[in-house]
Design an enzyme around this catalytic site. Structure first.
Site, PDB file in Angstrom:
ATOM      1  N   MET A 144     123.791  91.455  28.567  1.00 11.42           N
ATOM      2  CA  MET A 144     124.191  92.836  28.868  1.00 11.42           C
ATOM      3  C   MET A 144     123.454  93.778  27.907  1.00 11.42           C
ATOM      4  O   MET A 144     123.456  93.567  26.688  1.00 11.42           O
ATOM      5  CB  MET A 144     125.695  93.020  28.681  1.00 11.42           C
ATOM      6  CG  MET A 144     126.580  92.216  29.628  1.00 11.42           C
ATOM      7  SD  MET A 144     126.289  92.514  31.388  1.00 11.42           S
ATOM      8  CE  MET A 144     126.640  94.267  31.530  1.00 11.42           C
ATOM      9  N   PHE A 150     130.863  99.873  33.430  1.00 12.36           N
ATOM     10  CA  PHE A 150     130.416 101.098  34.096  1.00 12.36           C
ATOM     11  C   PHE A 150     128.894 101.115  34.233  1.00 12.36           C
ATOM     12  O   PHE A 150     128.191 100.580  33.373  1.00 12.36           O
ATOM     13  CB  PHE A 150     130.841 102.328  33.285  1.00 12.36           C
ATOM     14  CG  PHE A 150     132.333 102.394  33.099  1.00 12.36           C
ATOM     15  CD1 PHE A 150     133.154 102.919  34.087  1.00 12.36           C
ATOM     16  CD2 PHE A 150     132.919 101.886  31.953  1.00 12.36           C
ATOM     17  CE1 PHE A 150     134.536 102.935  33.925  1.00 12.36           C
ATOM     18  CE2 PHE A 150     134.302 101.903  31.779  1.00 12.36           C
ATOM     19  CZ  PHE A 150     135.112 102.434  32.777  1.00 12.36           C
ATOM     20  N   GLY A 151     128.438 101.763  35.305  1.00 10.16           N
ATOM     21  CA  GLY A 151     127.014 102.031  35.444  1.00 10.16           C
ATOM     22  C   GLY A 151     126.640 103.272  34.638  1.00 10.16           C
ATOM     23  O   GLY A 151     127.507 103.997  34.140  1.00 10.16           O
ATOM     24  N   MET A 182     134.793  93.625  39.025  1.00  9.67           N
ATOM     25  CA  MET A 182     135.563  94.072  37.853  1.00  9.67           C
ATOM     26  C   MET A 182     137.048  94.085  38.205  1.00  9.67           C
ATOM     27  O   MET A 182     137.419  94.432  39.329  1.00  9.67           O
ATOM     28  CB  MET A 182     135.125  95.478  37.448  1.00  9.67           C
ATOM     29  CG  MET A 182     133.634  95.599  37.174  1.00  9.67           C
ATOM     30  SD  MET A 182     133.237  97.241  36.576  1.00  9.67           S
ATOM     31  CE  MET A 182     131.440  97.140  36.519  1.00  9.67           C
ATOM     32  N   GLY A 188     121.254  99.619  38.436  1.00  6.17           N
ATOM     33  CA  GLY A 188     122.213 100.251  39.333  1.00  6.17           C
ATOM     34  C   GLY A 188     121.896 101.713  39.530  1.00  6.17           C
ATOM     35  O   GLY A 188     121.296 102.116  40.535  1.00  6.17           O
ATOM     36  N   SER A 189     122.259 102.527  38.539  1.00 12.71           N
ATOM     37  CA  SER A 189     122.069 103.977  38.688  1.00 12.71           C
ATOM     38  C   SER A 189     120.596 104.344  38.857  1.00 12.71           C
ATOM     39  O   SER A 189     120.272 105.294  39.579  1.00 12.71           O
ATOM     40  CB  SER A 189     122.678 104.714  37.493  1.00 12.71           C
ATOM     41  OG  SER A 189     122.178 104.199  36.277  1.00 12.71           O
ATOM     42  N   HIS A 246     128.283  88.878  39.669  1.00 14.78           N
ATOM     43  CA  HIS A 246     128.543  89.013  38.232  1.00 14.78           C
ATOM     44  C   HIS A 246     130.042  89.222  38.067  1.00 14.78           C
ATOM     45  O   HIS A 246     130.557  90.307  38.328  1.00 14.78           O
ATOM     46  CB  HIS A 246     127.731  90.210  37.705  1.00 14.78           C
ATOM     47  CG  HIS A 246     128.012  90.560  36.281  1.00 14.78           C
ATOM     48  ND1 HIS A 246     127.556  91.725  35.704  1.00 14.78           N
ATOM     49  CD2 HIS A 246     128.679  89.896  35.303  1.00 14.78           C
ATOM     50  CE1 HIS A 246     127.947  91.771  34.441  1.00 14.78           C
ATOM     51  NE2 HIS A 246     128.638  90.683  34.173  1.00 14.78           N
ATOM     52  N   SER A 261     121.998  96.785  41.554  1.00 16.38           N
ATOM     53  CA  SER A 261     123.448  96.615  41.457  1.00 16.38           C
ATOM     54  C   SER A 261     124.121  97.583  42.414  1.00 16.38           C
ATOM     55  O   SER A 261     123.981  98.812  42.282  1.00 16.38           O
ATOM     56  CB  SER A 261     123.915  96.902  40.038  1.00 16.38           C
ATOM     57  OG  SER A 261     125.300  97.157  40.060  1.00 16.38           O
ATOM     58  N   ASP A 282     121.000  93.289  32.216  1.00 16.69           N
ATOM     59  CA  ASP A 282     121.873  94.145  33.047  1.00 16.69           C
ATOM     60  C   ASP A 282     122.429  95.272  32.180  1.00 16.69           C
ATOM     61  O   ASP A 282     123.098  95.019  31.178  1.00 16.69           O
ATOM     62  CB  ASP A 282     123.017  93.284  33.597  1.00 16.69           C
ATOM     63  CG  ASP A 282     123.968  94.050  34.517  1.00 16.69           C
ATOM     64  OD1 ASP A 282     123.659  95.201  34.887  1.00 16.69           O
ATOM     65  OD2 ASP A 282     125.023  93.467  34.863  1.00 16.69           O
ATOM     66  N   HIS A 295     122.755  92.457  43.330  1.00 17.38           N
ATOM     67  CA  HIS A 295     123.660  92.200  42.198  1.00 17.38           C
ATOM     68  C   HIS A 295     125.034  92.782  42.538  1.00 17.38           C
ATOM     69  O   HIS A 295     125.162  93.977  42.813  1.00 17.38           O
ATOM     70  CB  HIS A 295     123.080  92.843  40.941  1.00 17.38           C
ATOM     71  CG  HIS A 295     123.857  92.553  39.694  1.00 17.38           C
ATOM     72  ND1 HIS A 295     123.777  91.353  39.025  1.00 17.38           N
ATOM     73  CD2 HIS A 295     124.728  93.308  38.983  1.00 17.38           C
ATOM     74  CE1 HIS A 295     124.555  91.384  37.952  1.00 17.38           C
ATOM     75  NE2 HIS A 295     125.166  92.566  37.910  1.00 17.38           N
ATOM     76  N   MET A 323     133.207  89.987  36.157  1.00 19.09           N
ATOM     77  CA  MET A 323     133.772  90.578  34.940  1.00 19.09           C
ATOM     78  C   MET A 323     135.281  90.539  35.129  1.00 19.09           C
ATOM     79  O   MET A 323     135.945  91.562  35.336  1.00 19.09           O
ATOM     80  CB  MET A 323     133.247  92.012  34.750  1.00 19.09           C
ATOM     81  CG  MET A 323     131.784  92.045  34.324  1.00 19.09           C
ATOM     82  SD  MET A 323     130.997  93.639  34.607  1.00 19.09           S
ATOM     83  CE  MET A 323     130.536  93.443  36.326  1.00 19.09           C
ATOM     84  N   ASP A 362     128.758  93.359  41.388  1.00 15.18           N
ATOM     85  CA  ASP A 362     129.600  93.456  40.188  1.00 15.18           C
ATOM     86  C   ASP A 362     131.077  93.395  40.549  1.00 15.18           C
ATOM     87  O   ASP A 362     131.580  94.234  41.295  1.00 15.18           O
ATOM     88  CB  ASP A 362     129.325  94.779  39.469  1.00 15.18           C
ATOM     89  CG  ASP A 362     128.009  94.758  38.722  1.00 15.18           C
ATOM     90  OD1 ASP A 362     127.785  93.817  37.936  1.00 15.18           O
ATOM     91  OD2 ASP A 362     127.198  95.690  38.915  1.00 15.18           O
TER      92      ASP A 362
END
Ligand code: DX5
Ligand code: ZN
Length: 222
Positions: free
Chosen positions: A136, A142-143, A36, A200-201, A65, A7, A178, A32, A67, A34
């Site tokens: 999810m 948030f990551g 938002m 992600g992180s 994705h 991500s 995710d 990926h 959101m 994201d």
């Protein structure tokens, strides 16, 4: 086949193009992306312009994705921007079936996303229009959040639905997870039925000194 989808939410945005090409060169499968909107989720990221800018840099699947609420207006925009797959949260649209069809009309694959407390019953009448189910492992926005353990049981339920659908129709639906995915819990998550892993992180936040030219060590850890 298992797929890894880093991500870019946790990437270094001052060098986003290299962050995408490096992670694919190191063996990751999808990107990926994201999106938002500070409305459906309490955070704000990037839109179709950034997707279009990244598109020429890689042949990897760009997995968008959404959101956002509402959903439909952005679907053709992401289709034009080169997305391969677009997924959305069913609570964020008034017409789930219509939004799924709109994604397919762009020539993209369609995904439905389930927050930790969203029931899988949204799938009941639309399985034939879904190419990917995304569960999810955290509340979206948030990551870097911790994986919610109840997601494991939900993954098993989703796997039962997907396998039954495959027996009836011969069609394979991907089961993506995710949020909170790390090298030390990915095996447990895979045993619960996931086959496509967003991280992600754990990828972009963990680049090691020895990986100065890529993410070989980090991607390899998965
Ligand atoms: C969260 C996003 C995720 C996020 C995951 O709302 O949808 O894709 O980047 O981050 P990690 O892997 O750090 O939990
Ligand atoms: Zn995501």
């Amino acid at each position: 086949m298992f797929l890894l989808a880093p991500s870019i939410l946790s990437a270094d945005f001052t060098r986003l193009g290299a962050e995408v090409t490096d992670v694919i060169a190191s063996g990751a499968d999808w990107i990926h992306f994201d999106v938002m909107d500070n409305h459906y989720v309490p955070n704000l990221t990037v839109g179709p312009m950034v997707c279009a800018a990244l598109r020429p840099l890689t042949e990897a699947t760009i997995d968008v994705h959404l959101m956002v609420k509402p959903v439909d207006r952005l679907i053709p925009e992401f289709g034009k921007a080169g997305a391969n797959l677009i997924s959305f949260h069913p609570e964020a649209t008034d017409h789930v079936d219509r939004s799924l069809s709109l994604i397919r009309e762009q020539g993209c694959q369609a995904g439905l996303v389930f927050n930790p407390a969203t029931p899988l019953s949204y799938l009941d009448y639309v399985m034939d229009k879904v190419d990917l189910i995304l569960l999810m492992g955290v509340n979206p926005g948030f990551g870097g959040q911790a994986f919610i353990p109840a997601t494991l049981g939900k993954l098993r339920e989703a796997r039962v639905r997907i396998d039954a659908h495959a027996r009836e129709t011969g069609r394979t639906i991907r089961l993506q997870i995710d949020g909170g995915v790390k090298p030390d819990n990915i095996a447990t998550i895979a045993r619960a039925g996931a086959d496509t892993f967003v991280a992600g992180s754990a990828i972009y936040g963990a680049r090691r000194a020895e990986d100065a030219h890529g993410y070989d060590t980090v991607v390899g850890a998965f």
